[in-house]
Design a protein around this motif. Structure first.
Motif, mmCIF file in Angstrom:
data_model
loop_
_atom_site.group_PDB
_atom_site.id
_atom_site.type_symbol
_atom_site.label_atom_id
_atom_site.label_comp_id
_atom_site.label_asym_id
_atom_site.label_seq_id
_atom_site.Cartn_x
_atom_site.Cartn_y
_atom_site.Cartn_z
ATOM 1 N N CYS A 1 17.137 38.922 16.277
ATOM 2 C CA CYS A 1 16.961 40.291 16.578
ATOM 3 C C CYS A 1 16.876 40.807 14.734
ATOM 4 O O CYS A 1 16.961 39.989 13.935
ATOM 5 N N ARG A 2 16.469 42.148 14.665
ATOM 6 C CA ARG A 2 16.375 42.415 13.391
ATOM 7 C C ARG A 2 17.357 42.359 12.249
ATOM 8 O O ARG A 2 17.071 41.847 11.354
ATOM 9 N N TRP B 1 17.413 38.844 10.670
ATOM 10 C CA TRP B 1 16.475 38.659 9.654
ATOM 11 C C TRP B 1 16.830 39.338 8.721
ATOM 12 O O TRP B 1 16.416 39.104 7.605
ATOM 13 N N ASN B 2 17.352 40.746 8.756
ATOM 14 C CA ASN B 2 17.716 41.371 7.469
ATOM 15 C C ASN B 2 18.577 40.622 6.598
ATOM 16 O O ASN B 2 18.456 40.589 5.575
ATOM 17 N N ASP C 1 6.410 43.911 10.102
ATOM 18 C CA ASP C 1 7.603 42.983 10.429
ATOM 19 C C ASP C 1 8.865 43.739 10.813
ATOM 20 O O ASP C 1 8.951 45.100 10.619
ATOM 21 N N ILE C 2 9.609 43.053 11.712
ATOM 22 C CA ILE C 2 10.556 43.896 12.492
ATOM 23 C C ILE C 2 11.829 44.245 11.420
ATOM 24 O O ILE C 2 12.672 44.942 11.703
ATOM 25 N N SER C 3 11.675 43.301 10.209
ATOM 26 C CA SER C 3 13.038 43.571 9.154
ATOM 27 C C SER C 3 12.262 44.697 8.235
ATOM 28 O O SER C 3 11.639 44.664 7.343
ATOM 29 N N ASP C 4 13.336 45.669 8.066
ATOM 30 C CA ASP C 4 12.972 46.816 7.352
ATOM 31 C C ASP C 4 13.508 46.156 5.903
ATOM 32 O O ASP C 4 12.786 46.757 4.846
ATOM 33 N N VAL D 1 7.365 48.797 9.116
ATOM 34 C CA VAL D 1 8.506 48.234 10.140
ATOM 35 C C VAL D 1 7.873 48.263 11.690
ATOM 36 O O VAL D 1 7.626 49.398 12.030
ATOM 37 N N ASP E 1 7.866 46.383 15.763
ATOM 38 C CA ASP E 1 8.158 45.157 16.750
ATOM 39 C C ASP E 1 6.716 44.989 17.198
ATOM 40 O O ASP E 1 6.292 45.583 18.137
#
Ligand SMILES: C[S@@+](CC[C@H](N)C(=O)[O-])C[C@H]1O[C@@H](n2cnc3c(N)ncnc32)[C@H](O)[C@@H]1O
Length: 190
Positions: free
Chosen positions: A3-4, A7-8, A62-65, A86, A88
């Protein structure tokens, strides 16, 4: 998919500089001279930065802000034609017939193969590189779902004209050569 927030956390702790994938660095001469490029699941945007420095109007998703924020900061600093967003990419895949170049590295979602092919304009080029199930090192995911089977990248993108393909697996002297990942460069013919 991880999940995001996971990765964050990685990107907040990461002190690495963005590095383009080998598939792009070694085959840079195949890039279109102009047009629109996409770095899909860009992470810190090593591929996107190379595309933008080459002169392509570049998007990076990318899904990671946290990662997206870092890519945009570098882009602004270097005055590059690159915007990170950002997104998905599984829920919102690329539009059809839109990009002149798409790069994907170290990200595998099989259901995106067809949308990625469809997102290329005629003559558009795909650069793809990710880990295989035959990888020897500890780098990359351990879940086989996120690893390529033998020849799988060729199979997934067989609708393209294949320009470059490399996958050495465990054949021969494993200490030399190109191991752990497969790479493909393909062109949309029509
Ligand atoms: C192993 S990293 C690779 C990053 C970069 N392409 C590279 O080669 O350094 C995988 C990336 O996929 C992103 N990702 C995972 N699921 C995603 C999704 N559904 N949509 C967009 N990005 C996603 C993660 O945030 C992470 O940055």
């Amino acid at each position: 998919m991880v999940c995001r927030e996971q990765w964050n956390v990685r990107y907040r702790e990461c002190r690495e500089r963005p590095v383009p994938a080998r598939v792009l660095v070694e085959n840079r001469h195949l890039l279109p001279r102009e047009g629109l490029g996409l770095d899909l699941a860009c992470g810190l945007g090593g591929n996107a930065l190379l595309l933008a420095e080459h002169g392509l109007e570049t998007q990076a998703w990318d899904i990671s802000d946290v990662a997206v924020h870092q890519v945009n900061a570098v882009s602004r600093q270097r005055l590059l034609p690159l915007i990170a967003e950002v997104r998905d990419v599984i829920r919102f895949p690329p539009l059809k017939d839109y990009f002149d170049c798409v790069v994907v590295s170290r990200f595998l979602c099989r259901e995106l193969a067809t949308p990625i092919i469809e997102s290329l304009r005629p003559g558009g080029i795909l650069f793809y590189q990710t880990f295989t199930r035959e990888k020897q090192g500890g780098v990359g995911p351990s879940n086989p779902e996120w690893l390529l089977g033998t020849n799988e990248l060729l199979f997934l993108f067989s609708a393209l004209r294949i320009l470059v393909y490399r996958e050495e697996g465990t054949v021969g002297d494993g200490w030399v050569g190109w191991r752990d990942e497969a790479l493909l460069v393909g062109m949309k013919v029509n």
